[in-house]
Write a protein that holds these residues in place. Structure first.
Motif, PDB file in Angstrom:
ATOM      1  N   GLU A   1      -5.034  24.915   1.236  1.00 12.84           N
ATOM      2  CA  GLU A   1      -4.687  24.489   2.589  1.00 12.84           C
ATOM      3  C   GLU A   1      -3.406  23.657   2.596  1.00 12.84           C
ATOM      4  O   GLU A   1      -2.593  23.769   3.519  1.00 12.84           O
ATOM      5  CB  GLU A   1      -5.840  23.713   3.210  1.00 12.84           C
ATOM      6  N   LEU A   2      -3.215  22.836   1.572  1.00 17.74           N
ATOM      7  CA  LEU A   2      -1.978  22.064   1.479  1.00 17.74           C
ATOM      8  C   LEU A   2      -0.769  22.983   1.333  1.00 17.74           C
ATOM      9  O   LEU A   2       0.272  22.764   1.953  1.00 17.74           O
ATOM     10  CB  LEU A   2      -2.043  21.080   0.307  1.00 17.74           C
ATOM     11  N   VAL A   3      -0.907  24.016   0.514  1.00 12.70           N
ATOM     12  CA  VAL A   3       0.186  24.977   0.340  1.00 12.70           C
ATOM     13  C   VAL A   3       0.497  25.659   1.671  1.00 12.70           C
ATOM     14  O   VAL A   3       1.663  25.804   2.046  1.00 12.70           O
ATOM     15  CB  VAL A   3      -0.161  26.028  -0.742  1.00 12.70           C
ATOM     16  N   GLU A   4      -0.545  26.047   2.415  1.00 16.85           N
ATOM     17  CA  GLU A   4      -0.337  26.710   3.700  1.00 16.85           C
ATOM     18  C   GLU A   4       0.411  25.805   4.680  1.00 16.85           C
ATOM     19  O   GLU A   4       1.355  26.241   5.338  1.00 16.85           O
ATOM     20  CB  GLU A   4      -1.678  27.108   4.312  1.00 16.85           C
ATOM     21  N   VAL A   5      -0.004  24.558   4.764  1.00 15.18           N
ATOM     22  CA  VAL A   5       0.608  23.640   5.722  1.00 15.18           C
ATOM     23  C   VAL A   5       2.041  23.310   5.330  1.00 15.18           C
ATOM     24  O   VAL A   5       2.952  23.359   6.158  1.00 15.18           O
ATOM     25  CB  VAL A   5      -0.230  22.345   5.845  1.00 15.18           C
ATOM     26  N   ILE A   6       2.266  22.985   4.075  1.00 14.42           N
ATOM     27  CA  ILE A   6       3.612  22.604   3.630  1.00 14.42           C
ATOM     28  C   ILE A   6       4.552  23.798   3.682  1.00 14.42           C
ATOM     29  O   ILE A   6       5.738  23.653   3.973  1.00 14.42           O
ATOM     30  CB  ILE A   6       3.555  21.973   2.228  1.00 14.42           C
ATOM     31  N   SER A   7       4.022  24.998   3.446  1.00 15.89           N
ATOM     32  CA  SER A   7       4.851  26.210   3.486  1.00 15.89           C
ATOM     33  C   SER A   7       5.414  26.482   4.870  1.00 15.89           C
ATOM     34  O   SER A   7       6.389  27.217   5.014  1.00 15.89           O
ATOM     35  CB  SER A   7       4.049  27.422   3.020  1.00 15.89           C
ATOM     36  N   LYS A   8       4.832  25.909   5.891  1.00 18.01           N
ATOM     37  CA  LYS A   8       5.369  26.066   7.242  1.00 18.01           C
ATOM     38  C   LYS A   8       6.724  25.378   7.374  1.00 18.01           C
ATOM     39  O   LYS A   8       7.524  25.731   8.216  1.00 18.01           O
ATOM     40  CB  LYS A   8       4.410  25.482   8.274  1.00 18.01           C
ATOM     41  N   TYR A   9       6.963  24.384   6.537  1.00 20.34           N
ATOM     42  CA  TYR A   9       8.183  23.581   6.649  1.00 20.34           C
ATOM     43  C   TYR A   9       9.135  23.754   5.471  1.00 20.34           C
ATOM     44  O   TYR A   9      10.341  23.650   5.635  1.00 20.34           O
ATOM     45  CB  TYR A   9       7.815  22.096   6.781  1.00 20.34           C
ATOM     46  N   VAL A  10       8.579  24.005   4.276  1.00 23.27           N
ATOM     47  CA  VAL A  10       9.382  24.098   3.056  1.00 23.27           C
ATOM     48  C   VAL A  10       8.828  25.244   2.212  1.00 23.27           C
ATOM     49  O   VAL A  10       7.620  25.453   2.152  1.00 23.27           O
ATOM     50  CB  VAL A  10       9.304  22.782   2.245  1.00 23.27           C
ATOM     51  N   SER A  11       9.697  25.964   1.534  1.00 23.94           N
ATOM     52  CA  SER A  11       9.257  27.048   0.668  1.00 23.94           C
ATOM     53  C   SER A  11       8.753  26.477  -0.662  1.00 23.94           C
ATOM     54  O   SER A  11       9.527  25.913  -1.440  1.00 23.94           O
ATOM     55  CB  SER A  11      10.419  28.003   0.419  1.00 23.94           C
ATOM     56  N   ILE A  12       7.439  26.602  -0.892  1.00 20.53           N
ATOM     57  CA  ILE A  12       6.823  26.138  -2.145  1.00 20.53           C
ATOM     58  C   ILE A  12       5.835  27.190  -2.628  1.00 20.53           C
ATOM     59  O   ILE A  12       5.434  28.067  -1.881  1.00 20.53           O
ATOM     60  CB  ILE A  12       6.102  24.779  -1.990  1.00 20.53           C
ATOM     61  N   SER A  13       5.429  27.050  -3.887  1.00 19.14           N
ATOM     62  CA  SER A  13       4.417  27.943  -4.452  1.00 19.14           C
ATOM     63  C   SER A  13       3.173  27.120  -4.771  1.00 19.14           C
ATOM     64  O   SER A  13       3.233  25.899  -4.857  1.00 19.14           O
ATOM     65  CB  SER A  13       4.955  28.621  -5.709  1.00 19.14           C
ATOM     66  N   PRO A  14       2.037  27.775  -4.991  1.00 14.00           N
ATOM     67  CA  PRO A  14       0.817  27.038  -5.320  1.00 14.00           C
ATOM     68  C   PRO A  14       0.935  26.195  -6.590  1.00 14.00           C
ATOM     69  O   PRO A  14       0.242  25.188  -6.730  1.00 14.00           O
ATOM     70  CB  PRO A  14      -0.227  28.144  -5.505  1.00 14.00           C
ATOM     71  N   GLN A  15       1.824  26.575  -7.494  1.00 12.74           N
ATOM     72  CA  GLN A  15       1.999  25.804  -8.721  1.00 12.74           C
ATOM     73  C   GLN A  15       2.719  24.481  -8.473  1.00 12.74           C
ATOM     74  O   GLN A  15       2.730  23.608  -9.338  1.00 12.74           O
ATOM     75  CB  GLN A  15       2.780  26.611  -9.769  1.00 12.74           C
ATOM     76  N   ASP A  16       3.315  24.329  -7.306  1.00  8.11           N
ATOM     77  CA  ASP A  16       4.038  23.095  -6.987  1.00  8.11           C
ATOM     78  C   ASP A  16       3.108  21.968  -6.522  1.00  8.11           C
ATOM     79  O   ASP A  16       3.559  20.843  -6.335  1.00  8.11           O
ATOM     80  CB  ASP A  16       5.077  23.357  -5.887  1.00  8.11           C
ATOM     81  N   ILE A  17       1.842  22.283  -6.314  1.00  7.93           N
ATOM     82  CA  ILE A  17       0.884  21.274  -5.858  1.00  7.93           C
ATOM     83  C   ILE A  17      -0.224  21.128  -6.889  1.00  7.93           C
ATOM     84  O   ILE A  17      -0.848  22.108  -7.302  1.00  7.93           O
ATOM     85  CB  ILE A  17       0.279  21.649  -4.501  1.00  7.93           C
ATOM     86  N   LYS A  18      -0.468  19.903  -7.300  1.00  5.70           N
ATOM     87  CA  LYS A  18      -1.545  19.590  -8.246  1.00  5.70           C
ATOM     88  C   LYS A  18      -2.503  18.622  -7.552  1.00  5.70           C
ATOM     89  O   LYS A  18      -2.092  17.591  -7.022  1.00  5.70           O
ATOM     90  CB  LYS A  18      -0.988  18.917  -9.499  1.00  5.70           C
ATOM     91  N   VAL A  19      -3.789  18.967  -7.546  1.00  2.99           N
ATOM     92  CA  VAL A  19      -4.815  18.121  -6.942  1.00  2.99           C
ATOM     93  C   VAL A  19      -5.795  17.744  -8.046  1.00  2.99           C
ATOM     94  O   VAL A  19      -6.286  18.607  -8.774  1.00  2.99           O
ATOM     95  CB  VAL A  19      -5.550  18.865  -5.802  1.00  2.99           C
TER      96      VAL A  19
END
Length: 86
Positions: free
Chosen positions: A46-64
């Motif tokens: 869900e974090l990837v989905e929300v942040i992707s609306k504003y900035v181009s990122i991949s799932p590997q860019d987020i660590k939880v």
């Protein structure tokens, strides 16, 4: 039970209140042990989905990461954003 105490409600003794609170705390801790951090992958998606609306990122860019320290739970979220040089 008198009519007045029925209308106003009876004041519970502090020992009864403390016992009820302890039971709630114990039930919460037991539930936490059996459930585990199953929500972390969904949170990451869900974090990837929300942040992707504003900035181009991949799932590997987020660590939880969830860490338990004594009676404390620490949720750590690391998000690596791309360098947006202007």
């Amino acid at each position: 039970m008198s009519f007045l105490s029925f209308l106003l409600g009876e004041k519970k003794k502090s020992a009864t209140v403390a016992k009820e609170r302890l039971q709630i705390i114990l039930a919460h801790e037991r539930a936490g042990r059996t459930v585990g951090p199953d929500y972390l992958p969904a949170l990451q998606r869900e974090l990837v989905e929300v942040i992707s609306k504003y900035v181009s990122i991949s799932p590997q860019d987020i660590k939880v990461h969830l860490e338990r320290q004594d009676n404390l739970e620490v949720l750590e979220v690391k998000i690596e954003l791309p360098d947006l040089a202007r």
